[in-house]
Design a protein around this motif. Structure first.
Motif, short mmCIF file in Angstrom:
data_model
loop_
_atom_site.label_atom_id
_atom_site.label_comp_id
_atom_site.label_asym_id
_atom_site.label_seq_id
_atom_site.Cartn_x
_atom_site.Cartn_y
_atom_site.Cartn_z
N ARG A 14 0.85 -1.17 0.01
CA ARG A 14 -0.02 -0.08 -0.10
C ARG A 14 0.84 1.28 -0.03
O ARG A 14 0.57 2.24 -0.75
CB ARG A 14 -1.13 0.09 1.14
CG ARG A 14 -2.24 -1.13 0.95
CD ARG A 14 -2.76 -1.09 2.43
NE ARG A 14 -3.30 0.22 3.14
CZ ARG A 14 -3.38 0.24 4.01
NH1 ARG A 14 -3.61 -0.86 4.99
NH2 ARG A 14 -3.87 1.54 4.65
N LEU A 23 0.86 5.71 -7.51
CA LEU A 23 -0.53 6.57 -7.94
C LEU A 23 -0.09 7.87 -8.18
O LEU A 23 -0.72 8.49 -9.16
CB LEU A 23 -1.48 6.47 -6.84
CG LEU A 23 -2.43 4.97 -6.66
CD1 LEU A 23 -3.15 5.09 -5.37
CD2 LEU A 23 -3.28 5.10 -7.73
N ALA A 59 -0.39 0.75 -10.58
CA ALA A 59 -1.10 1.55 -9.90
C ALA A 59 -2.59 1.78 -10.72
O ALA A 59 -3.62 1.83 -10.35
CB ALA A 59 -0.69 3.08 -9.49
N ALA A 60 -2.29 2.14 -12.15
CA ALA A 60 -3.62 2.24 -12.83
C ALA A 60 -4.38 1.07 -12.98
O ALA A 60 -5.62 0.97 -13.05
CB ALA A 60 -3.10 2.81 -14.08
N PHE A 100 -6.24 0.39 -9.81
CA PHE A 100 -7.50 1.05 -9.71
C PHE A 100 -8.49 0.87 -10.75
O PHE A 100 -9.77 0.40 -10.10
CB PHE A 100 -7.26 2.68 -10.05
CG PHE A 100 -8.21 3.55 -9.80
CD1 PHE A 100 -8.57 4.40 -8.63
CD2 PHE A 100 -9.22 3.86 -10.86
CE1 PHE A 100 -9.32 5.19 -8.59
CE2 PHE A 100 -10.11 4.67 -10.74
CZ PHE A 100 -10.36 5.48 -9.50
N ASP A 101 -8.17 0.55 -11.72
CA ASP A 101 -9.19 -0.17 -12.77
C ASP A 101 -9.71 -1.67 -12.31
O ASP A 101 -11.21 -1.54 -12.39
CB ASP A 101 -8.67 -0.44 -14.09
CG ASP A 101 -8.22 1.16 -14.66
OD1 ASP A 101 -8.44 2.04 -14.09
OD2 ASP A 101 -7.53 0.92 -16.01
N LEU A 114 -10.22 -2.46 -9.17
CA LEU A 114 -11.10 -2.28 -8.01
C LEU A 114 -12.32 -1.76 -8.12
O LEU A 114 -13.44 -2.16 -7.87
CB LEU A 114 -10.16 -1.00 -7.00
CG LEU A 114 -9.10 -1.71 -6.29
CD1 LEU A 114 -8.57 -0.78 -5.36
CD2 LEU A 114 -9.59 -2.94 -5.43
N VAL A 115 -12.35 -0.77 -9.45
CA VAL A 115 -13.62 -0.19 -9.82
C VAL A 115 -14.45 -1.27 -10.64
O VAL A 115 -15.44 -1.44 -10.37
CB VAL A 115 -13.27 0.77 -10.79
CG1 VAL A 115 -14.61 1.56 -11.49
CG2 VAL A 115 -12.55 2.11 -10.12
N ALA A 162 -16.59 4.04 -8.97
CA ALA A 162 -15.43 4.69 -9.35
C ALA A 162 -15.13 5.71 -8.14
O ALA A 162 -14.05 5.84 -7.78
CB ALA A 162 -15.44 5.26 -10.85
N VAL A 165 -14.00 4.03 -5.09
CA VAL A 165 -12.82 3.28 -5.11
C VAL A 165 -11.82 4.55 -5.09
O VAL A 165 -10.65 4.37 -4.14
CB VAL A 165 -12.28 2.81 -6.52
CG1 VAL A 165 -11.02 2.37 -6.40
CG2 VAL A 165 -13.19 1.41 -6.31
N ALA A 166 -12.14 5.62 -5.40
CA ALA A 166 -11.23 6.96 -5.60
C ALA A 166 -11.28 7.60 -4.04
O ALA A 166 -10.25 7.99 -3.67
CB ALA A 166 -11.75 7.97 -6.31
N ILE A 195 -8.95 4.85 -2.18
CA ILE A 195 -7.67 4.90 -2.42
C ILE A 195 -7.01 6.30 -2.23
O ILE A 195 -5.75 6.79 -1.83
CB ILE A 195 -7.45 4.65 -4.20
CG1 ILE A 195 -7.40 3.22 -4.23
CG2 ILE A 195 -6.12 5.15 -4.43
CD1 ILE A 195 -7.31 2.52 -5.64
#
Length: 233
Positions: free
Chosen positions: A99, A106, A113-114, A117-118, A120-121, A149, A152-153, A156
């Protein structure tokens, strides 16, 4: 090059180098981290780092692959392990360095990292689109993708803002103590809408039991037993 998942990998020289690189990249970023600094942190020679990873970019890609695998694996195990203090202790040990690494990645723009994120969404959206467990409310929204989204944002974002959170809370949120405090607050925020009260209660009980064992009197006097994999080989 395929990076072995942490569940199958012992602490070999290659793994020690990767773990040291996770810390160096998290602290100094891709540009600031050096082979020499990583070698010193891993307790190996610069030549051995170059032997296992021909370039800093290759080492960064190995760290990305490990971080992505760890996040995916722990995410898939999280619901089943939410009532198990042993799982929480293992997850803390494996998850916190990753983490910290991803928080920097990020900001720096790491491909891993991208992808995290994707992923997790997508996972969050799929979860809300499925038959939810009893007691969990479906989101009140006409745009589940945007809802997922945003959620998640928000989650994160706490990783990216860890310096500020650590300052105002007075404890590093990438340590077990700080992470538990932040997770407990997060459960307080979401348990009425996104978690059943039973699941939230189980999670809080697990955190209390883990906290008592990890930071209680026995831990402070050194009378705790090490779990599997706690000693570096």
């Amino acid at each position: 090059m395929t990076e072995t998942g942490p569940a199958q990998e012992d602490l070999t020289a290659r793994a020690r180098i990767r773990d040291a690189a996770l810390e160096m990249f998290a602290e100094h970023g891709m540009k600031g981290a050096t082979f020499r600094g990583i070698a010193e942190a891993a307790g190996v020679s610069v030549g051995l780092v170059q032997h296992h990873f021909g370039s800093k970019q290759e080492l960064r890609e190995a760290c990305d692959a490990y971080a992505l695998d760890t996040i995916r694996r722990l995410s898939s195990e999280k619901i089943d392990g939410i009532g198990d203090p042993g799982f929480l202790a293992r997850a803390m040990r494996i998850d916190l360095p990753v983490r910290r690494y991803l928080a920097r990645a990020l900001v720096d723009g790491s491909p891993a990292a991208a992808r995290v994120f994707d992923d997790l969404v997508d996972t969050t959206e799929t979860y809300f689109a499925s038959d939810l467990p009893p007691g969990i409310n479906a989101p009140v929204t006409t745009d589940v993708h945007a809802y997922s989204a945003a959620l998640v944002a928000m989650t994160i974002g706490m990783e990216v803002l860890h310096d500020h959170l650590s300052r105002v809370l007075g404890v590093d949120t990438f340590t077990p103590e700080g992470s538990l405090r932040l997770r407990r607050a997060l459960f307080d925020i979401v348990d009425d809408r996104l978690l059943s009260r039973e699941l939230a209660a189980r999670a809080r009980t697990t955190m209390r039991e883990y906290e008592s064992g990890a930071f209680g009197p026995a831990a402070r006097t050194g009378n705790t037993e090490e779990g599997p994999g706690e000693k570096a080989g």
